[in-house]
Enzyme design. Structure first.
Site, PDB file in Angstrom:
ATOM      1  N   PRO A 167      -8.908 -40.709  11.051  1.00 54.18           N
ATOM      2  CA  PRO A 167     -10.128 -41.218  11.688  1.00 54.18           C
ATOM      3  C   PRO A 167     -10.720 -42.366  10.876  1.00 54.18           C
ATOM      4  O   PRO A 167     -10.823 -42.275   9.647  1.00 54.18           O
ATOM      5  CB  PRO A 167     -11.054 -39.997  11.675  1.00 54.18           C
ATOM      6  N   GLU A 168     -11.057 -43.446  11.540  1.00 53.93           N
ATOM      7  CA  GLU A 168     -11.680 -44.579  10.870  1.00 53.93           C
ATOM      8  C   GLU A 168     -13.177 -44.580  11.172  1.00 53.93           C
ATOM      9  O   GLU A 168     -13.699 -43.671  11.807  1.00 53.93           O
ATOM     10  CB  GLU A 168     -10.992 -45.870  11.303  1.00 53.93           C
TER      11      GLU A 168
END
Length: 271
Positions: free
Chosen positions: A2-3
């Protein structure tokens, strides 16, 4: 992994269910995450959650007693569930609230983190050396120009350096550089201030748009309600090596840069 947009979407999803609610229990089924879940994490029990914030890719759950620091690692996700919902195999932690709901951490690879900090969180070792938030006013062309002075490292690697700016991961670095017309291997210190101004603007645009679209659907990312993100439908270069450039019609090239897949247009992106 996840960014920043995915973490921000998660924050927006869980915050309304947590803020102003009292914690009645912390259930740790498996403390063996990236770092062992400390016993002092239970100090949150009995306290009301005042806010849910994000710093880089960390979620900060604030109470008067201290702050819980959560990182989703490579495969983690958070859900709001009825506290009575049976736990599944990789449901490692429940933060139980007085309203009968629970914040549940699911993390198959266990590279995430659940930590506790009673000091101001900015002095925590994981947070104290982070660069500015990319969507904040602190990240502007003057700052970036100064931060990159003399650097011979590739601009893409600098964008992904959390000491320079936080949260611009691989997907969004690819996309922002394409939008700005800058080659990912360009030496960071050689890029003109005028071009850096465009890059700053495009980083902000790409990240903000990804957040409004609910993040990027890659493998198993879903938001706090279990829904997938939709930004993958808008990607111009990431994951499209060998395909047609949406701007000039030429072929996109894919290379490895810092061990990460890097896709760019040899025509549209200049050093």
């Amino acid at each position: 992994m996840p960014e920043l947009p995915e973490v921000e979407v998660t924050r927006q999803g869980v915050a309304p269910y947590l803020v102003d609610h009292k914690v009645t229990d912390l259930i740790v089924r498996n403390p063996s995450l990236r770092w062992p879940v400390p016993e002092v994490a239970a100090n949150i029990i009995g306290h009301t959650i005042r806010s849910v914030r994000r710093r880089a890719k960390y979620l900060l759950i604030d109470t008067d007693a201290g702050t819980t620091i959560v990182h989703l690692g490579m495969s983690g996700s958070l859900r709001i569930v009825p506290a009575s919902t049976p736990a599944e195999k990789h449901d490692h932690i429940d933060l139980v609230l007085e309203n009968g709901r629970a914040l549940r951490l699911n993390d198959p690879r266990r590279f995430g983190a659940w930590l506790w900090c009673e000091l101001p969180e900015e002095v925590h070792p994981l947070l104290q050396k982070l660069g500015p938030e990319p969507l904040s006013e602190a990240f502007d062309v003057d700052y970036l120009n100064e931060a990159l002075k003399g650097k011979q490292k590739a601009i893409k690697l600098c964008l992904m350096d959390n000491h320079i700016v936080v949260g611009v991961g691989n997907i969004y670095a690819n996309e922002a550089l394409f939008a700005a017309g800058i080659h990912p291997e360009a030496k960071a210190g050689n890029i003109s201030k005028k071009r850096l101004a465009v890059l700053v603007d495009e980083v902000k645009k790409v990240l903000a748009h990804a957040i409004t679209q609910g993040g990027t659907t890659l493998k198993d990312f879903t938001n706090a309600e279990g829904k997938p993100g939709y930004f993958a439908q808008k990607l111009h270069v990431y994951g499209r090596g060998g395909q047609t450039c949406t701007r000039c019609g030429g072929l996109l090239k894919e290379i490895k840069l810092g061990q990460r897949a890097t896709v760019f247009c040899p025509v549209c992106q200049k050093r």
